[in-house]
Structures are given as C-alpha cells and as structure tokens.
Design an enzyme around this catalytic site. Structure first.
Site, short mmCIF file in Angstrom:
data_model
loop_
_atom_site.label_atom_id
_atom_site.label_comp_id
_atom_site.label_asym_id
_atom_site.label_seq_id
_atom_site.Cartn_x
_atom_site.Cartn_y
_atom_site.Cartn_z
N ALA A 112 73.75 -3.68 47.13
CA ALA A 112 72.35 -3.98 47.39
C ALA A 112 71.47 -2.79 47.05
O ALA A 112 71.88 -1.65 47.17
CB ALA A 112 72.16 -4.35 48.86
N CYS A 113 70.27 -3.07 46.60
CA CYS A 113 69.23 -2.06 46.37
C CYS A 113 67.90 -2.79 46.36
O CYS A 113 67.85 -4.01 46.19
CB CYS A 113 69.40 -1.35 45.02
SG CYS A 113 70.93 -0.41 44.81
N THR A 114 66.83 -2.05 46.52
CA THR A 114 65.49 -2.62 46.43
C THR A 114 64.59 -1.67 45.66
O THR A 114 64.64 -0.46 45.87
CB THR A 114 64.89 -2.85 47.83
OG1 THR A 114 65.78 -3.66 48.61
CG2 THR A 114 63.53 -3.55 47.73
#
Length: 351
Positions: free
Chosen positions: A24-26
C-alpha cells in the site's frame, strides 16, 4: 430506499478487494495560492526496506537494463531521488520541479515483448522521466509519440514475485499524470484533477468509486479503513480541506497532515488484509521552492533537502545520504551538507 448503481459498483469492487493482497501507498498533490504546488506520498510495505537519498547530476548516461533493445538516454536534468533497496528509483524530484512516485498497483499487467519496441526495466521507469523532462506535459507528449515497454523485475526478498507498479508525475505548474499498464496497454490520465493515487483498482474505476463519495457529507462520515479505496477518498477530501497558504512551512505541514492521516500505524501488516502494510516513511516535495522533506515512521523528526544547495552540474559527483532501513537514521532540519560522494547503485535488470 433503493440501492444506487454507484453503490452497487462500490460494494462489488470492495468485495473483490477483500480477496486480494498487495502493498500500500498513497500519493496526493496540493494546489495552493500563488502557484504553490506540493506532492506528498507514503511508502507502505510489508517488509523493512532500505531507502536512501541520492543526488544524480546532469549528463549521466543511462541504459534501460531490459535486454538488447533497452532504451538509452543521457540525463538533461539533475535529480534528488529516493531509492528502493538501492536497486531502483521509487520517488524523487528533479531540478526543474518534476516529481515522480512509484506505487503498488495490484492489477498491473505489463506488455509482452513484441520484438521491436524499446524496453526499460521497471526499476528505471521513474528515473527515465526525472532525467529528461521539466514538465508533465512534455513527458506525456513524448510517451505518446515514442512507445516504450516497461518490464517488471522481482520484488526483493520474494523470488519469482514480479513487482506491479504504476507511476505518477507532477510538476511546478500544478500539472499531474498517472501512468498505468493494464492488460499490456499503457493508460495515461493527464490533467490537474488527477491529484490522488493509491493502489487499486485501476484508476478509472477508482475515480468511479470516488464519485459516489462526493455525494456524502464528509464532515459527517468518511470511510476510515486502510484499504486503497478508502485512503483514496480520504486523501481526495482532506487535500482540499486543509489550510491554503504560500508560506513554505504551512503547505508542507498541511500535506504531511494529510498523508499521515492515510498512513498505516507502524507494525500493522496483516497477511489476510488487502492493501494493508505498515507505513515505513513519508516524503513531501515542494515544487515551487524546490524543497524535499522526509520523515521515517521510526523517527520523531522531519528533515529536508534544499535543492538549491545541491550541485547538479555535469562535472559533479553522485552523492549519497545513507538513511538505513526504513530511513531510521536520526536527522532533523536541512541536510544537504550531509551527503557524501558515492558510486551510483546499479538498477535492477528486468526479467
């Protein structure tokens, strides 16, 4: 009350995501007054990772590391980059203010070799753009006119597991673009409105999900989990709700506040949960003032680099700021003077 078609779509996609597992990353961009543009991102990953800062000068000769038809180029712009395991560029900003971010995309599908198109290792994909372009528009125009195949490589520590990633670009004019390989075809979403990126589903489906939440009063309710879709909605909402300022300190603080809100608490990585991996570090690029901020999840301090204090000339040395695993080295304040000369790392070959 009847269930709307948009809600059915949202529920169906969310159900599919529960069966998936990914990192996950944003990434989010801030549009402030007086051409104040910043881009921030989280690095969320299940495993501890080495991420150092490197200064690459102009004039570096590159090879795409993807076999005999690898693309070749010479860097027009110097760049400050964040490495992934010192085998790839995962984030960074060049001296013109172009910012690049690589994030996980669970359903990425890279093209089969057609025997004629130039190729490039995924490890160099972000660096390719940082080396050659000042603006997103230039990068998009070049990409459409000059087809190139991106070839994935193994995830470090996971033999046989190929990395599925997508790329975002933003620049000092406020422009933005998302590059995704879906089913072997490159999709480009180009425009100032494409300000947030997470991990799945594909970007057009992500936009459809977000359109549903626009009809919900965010002051009363926002989706609160760490799934990619929920983080997308929260980041999209908060980046316009935070204070708008052209004082360099305030926008950086505002962007950090948003990406901290969509971060995963340290130590949480559940094998049966989708897109849920602990946040290792966060970075914010101030593209107006050419400042690059970073913070580790294991450190109480923010540190930053003023690109105006770096030597990007062709005669300059490659320089390294060794940060260790998860950027765990304790630093604070402006740190451009702490880089040391170093041999550049070798980008991971594709295949």
């Amino acid at each position: 009350m009847p269930i709307t078609r948009s809600l059915l779509t949202t529920l169906a996609i969310s159900t599919c995501l529960i069966a998936a597992e990914a990192q996950a990353c944003t990434r989010v961009t801030y549009h402030g007054p007086n051409e104040t543009w910043l881009t921030g991102r989280t690095m969320d990953f299940k495993d501890p990772m080495v991420s150092n800062l490197w200064v690459f000068p102009r004039g570096m000769v590159r090879h795409g590391s993807a076999g005999p038809r690898s693309a070749e180029w010479t860097a027009t712009y110097g760049s400050l980059i964040v490495s992934g395991y010192d085998i790839s560029t995962v984030d960074g900003m060049n001296e013109a203010g172009l910012n690049a971010n690589l994030l996980w995309l669970a359903n990425a599908g890279y093209p089969e070799d057609d025997g004629k198109t130039p190729r490039i290792s995924l490890a160099l994909w972000a660096q390719f753009y940082l080396d050659q372009f000042a603006t997103v528009a230039e990068a998009v125009e070049y990409t459409k006119a000059n087809p190139m195949q991106v070839v994935s490589g193994e995830v470090p520590g996971r033999p046989g597991s190929l990395a599925p990633l997508h790329l975002s670009l933003s620049d000092a004019t406020g422009d933005s673009a998302i590059f995704e390989w879906i089913g072997g075809e490159l999709r480009i979403h180009h425009g100032r409105d494409y300000r947030v990126m997470t991990n799945e589903p594909s970007y057009d489906e992500q936009l459809a999900i977000t359109s549903y939440w626009r009809n919900v009063d965010w002051r009363s309710f926002l989706p609160g989990t760490n799934r990619a879709t929920d983080r997308f909605v929260r980041a999209s909402t908060y980046i316009d709700a935070v204070v708008q300022s052209d004082d360099p300190r305030i926008p950086a603080a505002a962007v950090f506040s948003v990406i901290r809100n969509v971060s995963v608490p340290y130590g949480i990585s559940l094998p049966d949960a989708p897109n849920l991996s602990t946040t290792r570090w966060r970075v914010v690029a101030d593209q107006k003032n050419r400042l690059f901020y970073a913070e580790s999840a294991t450190s109480p301090n923010v540190f930053w680099v003023d690109l105006a204090r770096l030597d990007f000339s062709e005669s300059a040395e490659v320089r390294l700021l060794d940060l260790g695993v998860d950027m765990s080295r304790m630093l604070a304040g402006e740190v451009s003077g702490q880089f040391v000369p170093a041999e550049p790392f070798t980008f991971e070959p594709a295949g």
